[in-house]
Design a protein around this motif. Structure first.
Motif, PDB file in Angstrom:
ATOM      1  N   LEU A 136       0.606  -0.857  -0.101  1.00 33.92           N
ATOM      2  CA  LEU A 136      -0.161   0.081   0.114  1.00 33.92           C
ATOM      3  C   LEU A 136       0.833   1.458   0.272  1.00 33.92           C
ATOM      4  CD1 LEU A 136      -2.977  -1.310   3.040  1.00 33.92           C
ATOM      5  CD2 LEU A 136      -2.945  -1.131   0.538  1.00 33.92           C
ATOM      6  N   GLN A 137       0.914   2.079  -1.273  1.00 35.60           N
ATOM      7  CA  GLN A 137       1.462   3.591  -0.970  1.00 35.60           C
ATOM      8  C   GLN A 137       0.210   4.338  -1.212  1.00 35.60           C
ATOM      9  OE1 GLN A 137       4.960   3.819  -1.807  1.00 35.60           O
ATOM     10  NE2 GLN A 137       4.765   5.807  -0.978  1.00 35.60           N
ATOM     11  N   ALA A 138       0.551   5.371  -0.010  1.00 38.97           N
ATOM     12  CA  ALA A 138      -0.019   6.543   0.496  1.00 38.97           C
ATOM     13  C   ALA A 138       0.734   8.086  -0.290  1.00 38.97           C
ATOM     14  CB  ALA A 138      -0.015   6.878   1.873  1.00 38.97           C
ATOM     15  N   SER A 139       0.119   8.924  -0.363  1.00 38.62           N
ATOM     16  CA  SER A 139       0.209  10.360  -1.081  1.00 38.62           C
ATOM     17  C   SER A 139      -0.743  11.041  -0.065  1.00 38.62           C
ATOM     18  CB  SER A 139       0.081   9.953  -2.466  1.00 38.62           C
ATOM     19  OG  SER A 139      -1.377   9.917  -3.124  1.00 38.62           O
ATOM     20  N   GLY A 140       0.235  12.485  -0.291  1.00 37.36           N
ATOM     21  CA  GLY A 140      -0.918  13.300   0.312  1.00 37.36           C
ATOM     22  C   GLY A 140       0.264  13.362   1.985  1.00 37.36           C
TER      23      GLY A 140
END
Length: 120
Positions: free
Chosen positions: A3-7
């Motif tokens: 899982l790759q999160a951004s923000g």
């Protein structure tokens, strides 16, 4: 599953501001899964923010409904969290989560966490 999160991150949002977080799953993604966001503030337990199933059914903290909106694009296994009217109490590390069932066991995957800081 990864899982790759951004923000989030180093950005500080003023009180009343908005911020959007995104999370994309990759790898061997189970066809049936629920994706969502949790958060953990300093000294507090991790809590559910919002989650969404493949058919768009959502659940989440009652206290956040009306300010936080979760959406999902199943085609690319991405979930978005739109956060509005932020307050300093929303400051926390936000974690992306993917949950599925394998046999009788709940299997969960977690992203690395992204810091959300709301300044007063």
């Amino acid at each position: 599953v990864q899982l790759q999160a951004s923000g989030g991150g180093l950005v500080q949002v003023p009180t009343g501001g908005s911020l959007s977080l995104s999370c994309t799953a990759s790898g061997n993604i189970p066809s049936v899964n629920v994706m969502g966001w949790y958060r953990q503030a300093p000294g507090k337990q991790r809590e559910l923010v919002a989650a969404i199933s493949p058919d768009g059914t959502t659940t989440g903290a009652e206290s956040l409904k009306g300010r936080f909106t979760i959406t999902r694009h199943s085609a690319n296994a991405t979930v978005h969290l739109q956060m509005d009217s932020l307050t300093p109490e929303d400051t926390a590390v936000y974690y992306c989560n993917l949950a599925t069932v394998r046999g009788l066991d709940l299997k969960e995957y977690w992203g690395q966490g992204t810091q959300v800081t709301v300044s007063s």
